[in-house]
Design a protein around this motif. Sequence first.
Motif, PDB file in Angstrom:
ATOM      1  N   UNK A   7       0.891  -1.200   0.098  1.00  0.00           N
ATOM      2  CA  UNK A   7      -0.011   0.131   0.042  1.00  0.00           C
ATOM      3  C   UNK A   7       0.907   1.110  -0.169  1.00  0.00           C
ATOM      4  N   UNK A   8       1.995   1.295   0.837  1.00  0.00           N
ATOM      5  CA  UNK A   8       2.855   2.340   0.807  1.00  0.00           C
ATOM      6  C   UNK A   8       3.471   2.633  -0.599  1.00  0.00           C
ATOM      7  N   UNK A   9       4.012   1.629  -1.327  1.00  0.00           N
ATOM      8  CA  UNK A   9       4.677   1.611  -2.676  1.00  0.00           C
ATOM      9  C   UNK A   9       3.354   2.053  -3.676  1.00  0.00           C
ATOM     10  N   UNK A  10       2.517   1.487  -3.699  1.00  0.00           N
ATOM     11  CA  UNK A  10       1.381   2.103  -4.509  1.00  0.00           C
ATOM     12  C   UNK A  10       0.911   3.284  -4.280  1.00  0.00           C
ATOM     13  N   UNK A  11       0.827   3.947  -3.181  1.00  0.00           N
ATOM     14  CA  UNK A  11       0.446   5.319  -2.785  1.00  0.00           C
ATOM     15  C   UNK A  11       1.569   6.144  -3.278  1.00  0.00           C
ATOM     16  N   UNK A  12       2.787   5.861  -3.075  1.00  0.00           N
ATOM     17  CA  UNK A  12       3.858   6.533  -3.560  1.00  0.00           C
ATOM     18  C   UNK A  12       4.173   6.581  -5.222  1.00  0.00           C
ATOM     19  N   UNK A  16       3.791  10.000  -7.365  1.00  0.00           N
ATOM     20  CA  UNK A  16       5.097  10.325  -8.261  1.00  0.00           C
ATOM     21  C   UNK A  16       4.473  10.430  -9.708  1.00  0.00           C
ATOM     22  N   UNK A  17       3.563   9.459 -10.182  1.00  0.00           N
ATOM     23  CA  UNK A  17       3.101   9.699 -11.319  1.00  0.00           C
ATOM     24  C   UNK A  17       2.248  10.883 -11.761  1.00  0.00           C
ATOM     25  N   UNK A  18       1.549  11.326 -10.686  1.00  0.00           N
ATOM     26  CA  UNK A  18       0.690  12.418 -11.054  1.00  0.00           C
ATOM     27  C   UNK A  18       1.686  13.885 -10.919  1.00  0.00           C
ATOM     28  N   UNK A  39      -2.862  -0.195 -12.216  1.00  0.00           N
ATOM     29  CA  UNK A  39      -3.700   0.574 -11.386  1.00  0.00           C
ATOM     30  C   UNK A  39      -3.709  -0.434 -10.156  1.00  0.00           C
ATOM     31  N   UNK A  40      -3.671  -1.869 -10.335  1.00  0.00           N
ATOM     32  CA  UNK A  40      -3.341  -2.941  -9.219  1.00  0.00           C
ATOM     33  C   UNK A  40      -2.104  -2.604  -8.167  1.00  0.00           C
ATOM     34  N   UNK A  41      -0.983  -2.076  -8.896  1.00  0.00           N
ATOM     35  CA  UNK A  41       0.209  -1.612  -8.130  1.00  0.00           C
ATOM     36  C   UNK A  41      -0.396  -0.514  -7.412  1.00  0.00           C
ATOM     37  N   UNK A  42      -1.015   0.599  -7.949  1.00  0.00           N
ATOM     38  CA  UNK A  42      -1.453   1.670  -7.103  1.00  0.00           C
ATOM     39  C   UNK A  42      -2.564   1.385  -6.007  1.00  0.00           C
ATOM     40  N   UNK A  43      -3.115   0.587  -6.243  1.00  0.00           N
ATOM     41  CA  UNK A  43      -4.163   0.060  -5.115  1.00  0.00           C
ATOM     42  C   UNK A  43      -3.393  -0.788  -4.011  1.00  0.00           C
ATOM     43  N   UNK A  63      15.075   6.986  -6.620  1.00  0.00           N
ATOM     44  CA  UNK A  63      15.653   5.835  -6.183  1.00  0.00           C
ATOM     45  C   UNK A  63      14.421   5.010  -5.826  1.00  0.00           C
ATOM     46  N   UNK A  64      14.945   3.350  -5.846  1.00  0.00           N
ATOM     47  CA  UNK A  64      14.105   2.551  -5.603  1.00  0.00           C
ATOM     48  C   UNK A  64      13.585   2.389  -4.084  1.00  0.00           C
ATOM     49  N   UNK A  65      14.571   2.749  -3.113  1.00  0.00           N
ATOM     50  CA  UNK A  65      14.283   3.082  -1.823  1.00  0.00           C
ATOM     51  C   UNK A  65      13.055   4.167  -1.585  1.00  0.00           C
ATOM     52  N   UNK A  66      13.332   5.044  -2.328  1.00  0.00           N
ATOM     53  CA  UNK A  66      12.320   6.389  -2.047  1.00  0.00           C
ATOM     54  C   UNK A  66      10.940   5.843  -2.336  1.00  0.00           C
ATOM     55  N   UNK A  67      10.440   4.838  -3.084  1.00  0.00           N
ATOM     56  CA  UNK A  67       9.160   4.503  -3.106  1.00  0.00           C
ATOM     57  C   UNK A  67       8.607   3.670  -2.236  1.00  0.00           C
ATOM     58  N   UNK A  68       9.511   3.514  -1.153  1.00  0.00           N
ATOM     59  CA  UNK A  68       8.961   3.084   0.120  1.00  0.00           C
ATOM     60  C   UNK A  68       8.859   4.240   1.179  1.00  0.00           C
ATOM     61  N   UNK A  69       9.060   5.222   1.007  1.00  0.00           N
ATOM     62  CA  UNK A  69       9.130   6.379   1.905  1.00  0.00           C
ATOM     63  C   UNK A  69       7.497   6.661   2.416  1.00  0.00           C
ATOM     64  N   UNK A  70       7.270   6.492   3.517  1.00  0.00           N
ATOM     65  CA  UNK A  70       5.898   6.775   4.173  1.00  0.00           C
ATOM     66  C   UNK A  70       5.800   8.071   4.307  1.00  0.00           C
TER      67      UNK A  70
END
Length: 75
Positions: A7-12, A16-18, A39-43, A63-70
């Motif tokens: 969920x954290x990854x999807x929201x991030x 970023x996409x937007x 869409x499944x990733x984002x959800x 960076x890949x790690x930044x995709x997990x920033x809460x």
Amino acid sequence: MALPLKSVLGARVRELRLAEGLTQEGLAEKLGVTPRYLAGIERGERNLTLDSIDALAHQLGVSALSLFAVRSEQR
């Protein structure tokens, strides 16, 4: 309570996409996946491989790690 990592990854990814002004269709095309899959990733419904996370990060210019920033609003 902590959110599931998917969920954290999807929201991030959505954030970023937007911020890049990309549609789901546009980013999906760049990634070589369907818009439905993205869409499944984002959800937070998809369980991604590390290679997929690297590809997402590369296309989003982070960076890949930044995709997990809460973000504080996600907590």
